[in-house]
Design a protein around this motif. Structure first.
Motif, mmCIF file in Angstrom:
data_model
loop_
_atom_site.group_PDB
_atom_site.id
_atom_site.type_symbol
_atom_site.label_atom_id
_atom_site.label_comp_id
_atom_site.label_asym_id
_atom_site.label_seq_id
_atom_site.Cartn_x
_atom_site.Cartn_y
_atom_site.Cartn_z
ATOM 1 N N UNK A 100 0.837 -1.206 0.000
ATOM 2 C CA UNK A 100 0.000 0.000 0.000
ATOM 3 C C UNK A 100 0.869 1.252 0.000
ATOM 4 N N UNK A 101 1.991 1.180 0.731
ATOM 5 C CA UNK A 101 2.936 2.293 0.705
ATOM 6 C C UNK A 101 3.508 2.500 -0.681
ATOM 7 N N UNK A 102 3.747 1.407 -1.375
ATOM 8 C CA UNK A 102 4.248 1.488 -2.738
ATOM 9 C C UNK A 102 3.258 2.142 -3.682
ATOM 10 N N UNK A 103 1.977 1.800 -3.536
ATOM 11 C CA UNK A 103 0.942 2.413 -4.371
ATOM 12 C C UNK A 103 0.871 3.918 -4.112
ATOM 13 N N UNK A 104 0.919 4.294 -2.841
ATOM 14 C CA UNK A 104 0.899 5.720 -2.496
ATOM 15 C C UNK A 104 2.072 6.449 -3.131
ATOM 16 N N UNK A 105 3.247 5.822 -3.085
ATOM 17 C CA UNK A 105 4.424 6.427 -3.686
ATOM 18 C C UNK A 105 4.305 6.576 -5.192
ATOM 19 N N UNK A 106 3.725 5.585 -5.853
ATOM 20 C CA UNK A 106 3.554 5.640 -7.301
ATOM 21 C C UNK A 106 2.571 6.738 -7.707
ATOM 22 N N UNK A 107 1.479 6.858 -6.955
ATOM 23 C CA UNK A 107 0.508 7.917 -7.251
ATOM 24 C C UNK A 107 1.147 9.294 -7.073
ATOM 25 N N UNK A 108 1.911 9.455 -6.017
ATOM 26 C CA UNK A 108 2.575 10.734 -5.763
ATOM 27 C C UNK A 108 3.594 11.047 -6.853
ATOM 28 N N UNK A 109 4.378 10.034 -7.244
ATOM 29 C CA UNK A 109 5.401 10.234 -8.273
ATOM 30 C C UNK A 109 4.793 10.637 -9.612
ATOM 31 N N UNK A 110 3.558 10.178 -9.853
ATOM 32 C CA UNK A 110 2.882 10.515 -11.106
ATOM 33 C C UNK A 110 1.951 11.714 -10.967
ATOM 34 N N UNK A 111 2.066 12.410 -9.815
ATOM 35 C CA UNK A 111 1.309 13.643 -9.557
ATOM 36 C C UNK A 111 -0.207 13.431 -9.603
ATOM 37 N N UNK A 112 -0.639 12.258 -9.130
ATOM 38 C CA UNK A 112 -2.074 11.985 -9.004
ATOM 39 C C UNK A 112 -2.541 12.488 -7.637
ATOM 40 N N UNK A 113 -3.554 13.333 -7.621
ATOM 41 C CA UNK A 113 -4.124 13.794 -6.356
ATOM 42 C C UNK A 113 -4.946 12.663 -5.727
ATOM 43 N N UNK A 114 -4.877 12.530 -4.417
ATOM 44 C CA UNK A 114 -5.605 11.476 -3.708
ATOM 45 C C UNK A 114 -6.551 12.109 -2.703
ATOM 46 N N UNK A 115 -7.805 11.674 -2.723
ATOM 47 C CA UNK A 115 -8.793 12.149 -1.753
ATOM 48 C C UNK A 115 -9.373 10.938 -1.040
ATOM 49 N N UNK A 116 -9.202 10.874 0.280
ATOM 50 C CA UNK A 116 -9.773 9.776 1.050
ATOM 51 C C UNK A 116 -11.168 10.162 1.493
ATOM 52 N N UNK A 117 -12.141 9.533 0.903
ATOM 53 C CA UNK A 117 -13.530 9.858 1.189
ATOM 54 C C UNK A 117 -14.417 9.240 0.129
ATOM 55 N N UNK A 118 -15.588 9.800 -0.035
ATOM 56 C CA UNK A 118 -16.552 9.264 -0.996
ATOM 57 C C UNK A 118 -16.851 10.286 -2.066
ATOM 58 N N UNK A 119 -17.441 9.811 -3.150
ATOM 59 C CA UNK A 119 -17.802 10.686 -4.263
ATOM 60 C C UNK A 119 -19.279 10.515 -4.574
ATOM 61 N N UNK A 120 -19.917 11.604 -4.966
ATOM 62 C CA UNK A 120 -21.307 11.543 -5.401
ATOM 63 C C UNK A 120 -21.466 12.425 -6.636
ATOM 64 N N UNK A 121 -22.022 11.839 -7.687
ATOM 65 C CA UNK A 121 -22.256 12.615 -8.898
ATOM 66 C C UNK A 121 -23.354 13.650 -8.648
ATOM 67 N N UNK A 122 -23.090 14.866 -9.086
ATOM 68 C CA UNK A 122 -24.097 15.925 -9.068
ATOM 69 C C UNK A 122 -24.801 15.944 -10.417
ATOM 70 N N UNK A 123 -24.007 15.795 -11.456
ATOM 71 C CA UNK A 123 -24.521 15.676 -12.823
ATOM 72 C C UNK A 123 -23.452 14.956 -13.639
ATOM 73 N N UNK A 124 -23.560 14.996 -14.949
ATOM 74 C CA UNK A 124 -22.646 14.232 -15.806
ATOM 75 C C UNK A 124 -21.217 14.760 -15.793
#
Length: 470
Positions: A100-124
């Protein structure tokens, strides 16, 4: 992050950080997209945290315990072999933490923003992200839904107390003396056999006529044979009816050929499949994504849903619930968003079960090929005739089977059962993917002594000139 109703902008929103979602996010970022990935749980999803990886860590520990117990068979005498279950669980947790630490490092290295929480569509084109601290609103150009699946809970066997899903079965506080498993598919077979090697008395109740339904019958026979060696009791063609539990055990009533039977154990593990996570309150109904009657999202050959800029991958779309399938589909979806002509092709999608012996399959089986009207020629070579297999000690039950189109010699499938089948299937997957001929495999020099030679030998069987078998 900004809190409030002013929308932030992102190229691609990925919902779900399992093996499909995080791979899709990384590939999208590599292709120049600004990417945000959201997940309410841990990075790596079920596979890394509560499925594939922790189960294989426990299976590995069980295998090493079994080998130590039987070392005298090859002249290695070990006394007082015991299991420190807390250390086994710590080993499992350490593997998970590292990955899991490795995945976090890969996301950071590729400049992917991470949000810990849930998502709900408002529209398309907009979604609200939220957790206990914040609730930013994002406007996205594209979205990849990768929310995965969860164990199916049967009404007669609700999870809780002594009735477990695969999640709880991976983190028991002790090695149980006995366990009942409803469902002899790959999860039930893997976990049931793992616990049996640690000394648990396991009873499997399976509705089909064999464990691992869907695999070649010649393969499942060897798994069933191995299970019986560790005193696993298998009830095939059986139907579980009800369960009654106390604070100490659970009793299951089931029927076999009209006869009612009863078995009591410390725990009941229910592994009858997985349900797609599309019924959650994240607003799919708000955006008009088309679904099937089974709760799966309908997609095209690039993972695109009925809403063209929204994609879906992994366990929430048709096909087997496999981590590597989700990762593959994630790459295709990210590349499709970038305008690349990538499409999914499941022709060489492998399936692996980490039972003892291991089972692996890719492409078509002999039966499936014949049903498609293909002129089939197949060949099989046994592990028992391979020097490396014999030198490993233990059981040499197993074989490599190669299925070809007899009209042109092209490899269209393979089934492997035996030690390291999970690794050997990769060569066969490449053969199917590139439409290699069986002669290509036979002419490829395989190092000696290795298990890989069995592939070459099986190819020679198909060609009619085997060297090490008659």
């Amino acid at each position: 992050m900004v809190v409030g109703d002013a929308s932030l902008n992102i190229d691609t929103l990925v919902i779900g950080a399992g093996p499909g979602g995080y791979v899709a996010a990384i590939r999208a970022a590599q292709l120049g997209q600004s990417v945000l990935i959201v997940d309410k749980s841990e990075l790596g999803g079920v596979c890394l945290n509560r499925g594939c990886i922790p189960s294989k860590a426990l299976i590995s520990a069980a295998h090493q315990y079994e080998v130590a117990q039987h070392g005298s068979d090859i002249g290695i005498n070990v006394s007082d072999v015991t299991v420190d279950w807390d250390k086994v669980q710590n080993f499992k947790g350490g593997v998970v933490k590292k990955l899991t630490g490795g995945v976090a490092g890969l996301l950071k290295a590729n400049k992917v923003q991470v949000f810990k929480g849930e998502a709900m569509f408002i529209n398309e084109t907009e979604a609200r992200l939220f957790n206990e601290q914040e609730s930013p609103r994002y406007k996205f150009n594209n979205c990849i839904i990768a929310t995965g699946s969860r164990p199916i809970e049967l009404k007669a066997f609700p999870f809780g107390g002594r009735i477990l899903s695969s999640t709880e079965a991976l983190s028991l506080p002790e090695i149980p003396k006995s366990m009942i498993v409803i469902g002899g598919g790959y999860i039930g077979a893997e976990l049931g056999q793992m616990y049996s090697k640690f000394g648990t008395k396991v009873t499997i109740i399976e509705g089909a006529d064999t464990v691992l339904p869907g695999f070649d019958k010649d393969m499942t026979k060897l798994v069933a044979k191995s299970m019986k060696k560790t005193n696993i009791e298998i009830h095939a063609n059986a139907k579980a009816e009800s369960a009654t539990q106390t604070d100490k055990d659970v009793t299951v009533k089931f029927t076999v050929k009209g006869e009612t039977k009863e078995v009591t154990a410390d725990y009941l593990l229910v592994t009858v499949g997985r349900r797609p996570n599309t019924d959650g309150d994240f607003g799919l109904d708000m955006i008009g994504v088309k679904m099937t009657d089974r709760g799966l999202i309908e997609v095209d050959h690039q993972g695109r849903t009925s809403v063209p800029h929204i994609f879906a991958i992994g366990d929430i779309v048709a096909g087997p619930a496999l981590a590597h399938k989700a990762s593959y589909e994630g790459k295709v979806a990210a590349e499709a968003i970038a305008g690349m002509p990538s499409v999914v092709d499941y022709k060489a999608m492998p399936a692996v079960c980490f039972t003892d012996p291991e089972c692996a399959s890719v492409g078509l089986s002999e039966t499936e090929a014949k049903e498609k009207g293909i002129n089939v020629k197949a060949g099989k070579f046994p592990y028992a005739a391979n020097g490396r297999a014999l030198s490993l000690g233990g059981s040499v039950d197993g074989f490599v089977k190669i299925v070809t189109n007899a009209d042109n010699g092209v490899v269209i499938g393979s089934q492997i059962v035996g030690p390291e089948a999970s690794n050997l299937i990769a060569e066969m997957g490449l053969a199917v993917e590139m439409a290699a001929t069986v002669e290509d495999l036979a002419l490829t020099i395989h190092a000696h002594p290795t298990l890989g030679e069995i592939v070459m030998e099986a190819a020679e069987v198909v060609l009619g000139h085997p060297i090490h078998t008659v």
